[in-house]
Design a protein around this motif. Structure first.
Motif, PDB file in Angstrom:
ATOM      1  N   UNK A   1      60.051 -59.141  29.719  1.00  0.00           N
ATOM      2  CA  UNK A   1      61.054 -57.971  30.311  1.00  0.00           C
ATOM      3  C   UNK A   1      60.461 -57.834  31.630  1.00  0.00           C
ATOM      4  N   UNK A   2      61.438 -58.213  32.724  1.00  0.00           N
ATOM      5  CA  UNK A   2      61.208 -57.778  34.198  1.00  0.00           C
ATOM      6  C   UNK A   2      61.417 -56.380  34.492  1.00  0.00           C
ATOM      7  N   UNK A   3      61.162 -56.005  35.825  1.00  0.00           N
ATOM      8  CA  UNK A   3      61.319 -54.739  36.255  1.00  0.00           C
ATOM      9  C   UNK A   3      63.047 -54.454  36.149  1.00  0.00           C
ATOM     10  N   UNK A   4      63.741 -55.284  36.732  1.00  0.00           N
ATOM     11  CA  UNK A   4      65.362 -55.143  36.714  1.00  0.00           C
ATOM     12  C   UNK A   4      65.756 -54.900  35.496  1.00  0.00           C
ATOM     13  N   UNK A   5      65.570 -55.763  34.243  1.00  0.00           N
ATOM     14  CA  UNK A   5      65.911 -55.395  33.044  1.00  0.00           C
ATOM     15  C   UNK A   5      65.395 -53.842  32.497  1.00  0.00           C
ATOM     16  N   UNK A   6      64.091 -53.615  32.732  1.00  0.00           N
ATOM     17  CA  UNK A   6      63.565 -52.241  32.368  1.00  0.00           C
ATOM     18  C   UNK A   6      64.630 -51.185  33.273  1.00  0.00           C
ATOM     19  N   UNK A   7      64.796 -51.369  34.495  1.00  0.00           N
ATOM     20  CA  UNK A   7      65.785 -50.313  35.061  1.00  0.00           C
ATOM     21  C   UNK A   7      67.144 -50.079  34.461  1.00  0.00           C
ATOM     22  N   UNK A   8      67.600 -51.193  33.900  1.00  0.00           N
ATOM     23  CA  UNK A   8      68.962 -51.050  33.243  1.00  0.00           C
ATOM     24  C   UNK A   8      68.883 -50.443  31.776  1.00  0.00           C
ATOM     25  N   UNK A   9      68.115 -50.759  31.047  1.00  0.00           N
ATOM     26  CA  UNK A   9      67.706 -50.230  29.674  1.00  0.00           C
ATOM     27  C   UNK A   9      67.406 -48.813  29.991  1.00  0.00           C
ATOM     28  N   UNK A  10      66.725 -48.556  30.985  1.00  0.00           N
ATOM     29  CA  UNK A  10      66.282 -46.912  30.992  1.00  0.00           C
ATOM     30  C   UNK A  10      67.513 -46.121  31.440  1.00  0.00           C
ATOM     31  N   UNK A  11      68.246 -46.866  32.313  1.00  0.00           N
ATOM     32  CA  UNK A  11      69.469 -45.857  32.597  1.00  0.00           C
ATOM     33  C   UNK A  11      70.395 -45.724  31.468  1.00  0.00           C
ATOM     34  N   UNK A  12      70.555 -46.475  30.526  1.00  0.00           N
ATOM     35  CA  UNK A  12      71.343 -46.513  29.525  1.00  0.00           C
ATOM     36  C   UNK A  12      70.469 -45.937  28.261  1.00  0.00           C
ATOM     37  N   UNK A  13      69.306 -45.630  28.390  1.00  0.00           N
ATOM     38  CA  UNK A  13      68.774 -44.988  26.937  1.00  0.00           C
ATOM     39  C   UNK A  13      68.570 -43.562  27.076  1.00  0.00           C
ATOM     40  N   UNK A  14      68.225 -42.929  25.985  1.00  0.00           N
ATOM     41  CA  UNK A  14      67.774 -41.732  25.746  1.00  0.00           C
ATOM     42  C   UNK A  14      66.290 -41.433  26.200  1.00  0.00           C
ATOM     43  N   UNK A  15      66.184 -40.687  27.203  1.00  0.00           N
ATOM     44  CA  UNK A  15      64.959 -40.488  27.602  1.00  0.00           C
ATOM     45  C   UNK A  15      63.842 -39.775  26.469  1.00  0.00           C
ATOM     46  N   UNK A  16      64.429 -38.811  25.820  1.00  0.00           N
ATOM     47  CA  UNK A  16      63.855 -38.286  24.687  1.00  0.00           C
ATOM     48  C   UNK A  16      63.151 -39.066  23.651  1.00  0.00           C
ATOM     49  N   UNK A  17      64.013 -40.492  23.540  1.00  0.00           N
ATOM     50  CA  UNK A  17      63.491 -41.400  22.654  1.00  0.00           C
ATOM     51  C   UNK A  17      63.544 -42.757  23.093  1.00  0.00           C
ATOM     52  N   UNK A  18      62.361 -42.960  23.842  1.00  0.00           N
ATOM     53  CA  UNK A  18      62.489 -44.025  24.895  1.00  0.00           C
ATOM     54  C   UNK A  18      62.038 -45.243  23.904  1.00  0.00           C
ATOM     55  N   UNK A  19      62.730 -46.535  23.989  1.00  0.00           N
ATOM     56  CA  UNK A  19      62.411 -47.636  23.149  1.00  0.00           C
ATOM     57  C   UNK A  19      61.027 -48.180  23.270  1.00  0.00           C
ATOM     58  N   UNK A  20      60.338 -48.879  22.400  1.00  0.00           N
ATOM     59  CA  UNK A  20      58.933 -49.277  22.508  1.00  0.00           C
ATOM     60  C   UNK A  20      58.763 -50.232  23.610  1.00  0.00           C
ATOM     61  N   UNK A  21      59.631 -51.137  23.633  1.00  0.00           N
ATOM     62  CA  UNK A  21      59.476 -52.322  24.473  1.00  0.00           C
ATOM     63  C   UNK A  21      59.418 -51.692  26.002  1.00  0.00           C
ATOM     64  N   UNK A  22      60.185 -50.481  26.414  1.00  0.00           N
ATOM     65  CA  UNK A  22      60.231 -50.316  27.751  1.00  0.00           C
ATOM     66  C   UNK A  22      58.750 -49.433  27.953  1.00  0.00           C
TER      67      UNK A  22
END
Length: 296
Positions: A1-22
């Motif tokens: 996973x690169x930084x761009x994919x990280x930002x896209x997934x982070x914006x759509x994810x619930x920060x109280x339950x961050x996926x393990x890959x992030x």
């Protein structure tokens, strides 16, 4: 996973339950770690604010209070509701009758307003009283009075026994006898003497007014005599009705056919008394002599 994919997934994810890959990627990237921490702090602050302003049982309390309170309005509706229910048509036939009646009322009101306006315009077209006949010496009239009429605002001073028949438009016809008076549009200010008025009755017509030092005599269609003599005003009515208002007490009375009323400086001084409907036998002031209109 690169930084761009990280930002896209982070914006759509619930920060109280961050996926393990992030979290795995953030552990290997300093900039992404800082971004994830900032996102978590912001989300945590928003959640704290929500919990601080939200009453946990607010909805339940509102519903409970609403169930406990009884309606304050009575079972019987108010008079406005009853009136609306009374006039509201409930069937097609009732609706037709209602709208027809409403239309008739509107047409009648419009007709009344138009008639009143037409009469006012007719009076405005007349700038003077028309002279029909005179007898004796009358001062105040111009030499052209017989041809051009007597202008509004003219003061007439009749010698004893002097008479004049005048008219305004098609409704107002009056006979003057030994008067001192000022003529206006639909009005005569009488100081002394006698006036015999013959006013044609018209529904919603413009009233005729005779003002004396003692009273205001308002007429809308009748035959009557007003006499100012010896410090009082006497009104003798033959037909129709007139309204008399005392100048001193402002008391108003209505005079009906075949009645007579006297008004002095202190108000009404004589109760209604019957008078004869026959002009030949009707009691009038000694200074008044009935004027017969000339034959045409």
């Amino acid at each position: 996973m690169d930084c761009k994919q990280f930002r896209n997934i982070l914006e759509a994810a619930d920060t109280l339950g961050v996926p393990a890959e992030l979290k795995e990627h953030a552990a290997t990237c300093v900039s992404c770690t800082r971004l994830l921490e900032a996102q978590e702090r912001m989300s945590l602050g928003l959640e704290i604010n929500r919990r601080a302003v939200r009453v946990p049982d607010l909805t339940a309390r509102i519903m409970k209070r609403a169930a406990q309170e009884k309606p304050t309005s009575s079972d019987s509706s108010g008079w406005i509701e009853r009136l609306v229910a009374l006039v509201t048509p409930r069937t097609p036939f009732a609706s037709s009758v209602f709208y027809v009646a409403a239309g008739v009322v509107i047409v009648a009101l419009c007709h009344s307003i138009i008639d009143r306006g037409s009469e006012l315009q007719d009076l405005r077209r007349h700038h003077a009283w028309r002279m029909v006949s005179t007898e004796g010496h009358i001062s105040g009239m111009s030499p052209e009075a017989k041809t051009k009429g007597i202008a509004f605002g003219t003061r007439l001073d009749c010698e004893p026994g002097a008479t004049a028949n005048i008219e305004l438009g098609e409704r107002f016809r009056i006979s003057l006898n030994g008067v001192k008076a000022v003529l206006a549009s639909g009005q005569v200010d009488l100081e002394s003497g006698s006036i015999e008025a013959n006013i044609e009755h018209v529904p919603n017509g413009v009233p005729f007014l005779i003002k004396t030092p003692h009273a205001d005599v308002t007429d809308i269609g009748t035959e009557f005599t007003v006499t100012v003599l010896d410090g009082s005003t006497t009104v003798s009515l033959r037909t129709g009705a007139v309204r008399i208002t005392s100048a001193s007490t402002h008391e108003a009375r209505e005079l009906k056919a075949s009645e007579e009323l006297t008004i002095g400086s202190a108000g009404f001084v004589q109760s209604r008394s019957p008078v004869s409907k026959d002009p030949a036998t009707a009691p009038v002031s000694p200074d008044f002599r009935r004027i017969q209109p000339p034959d045409e």
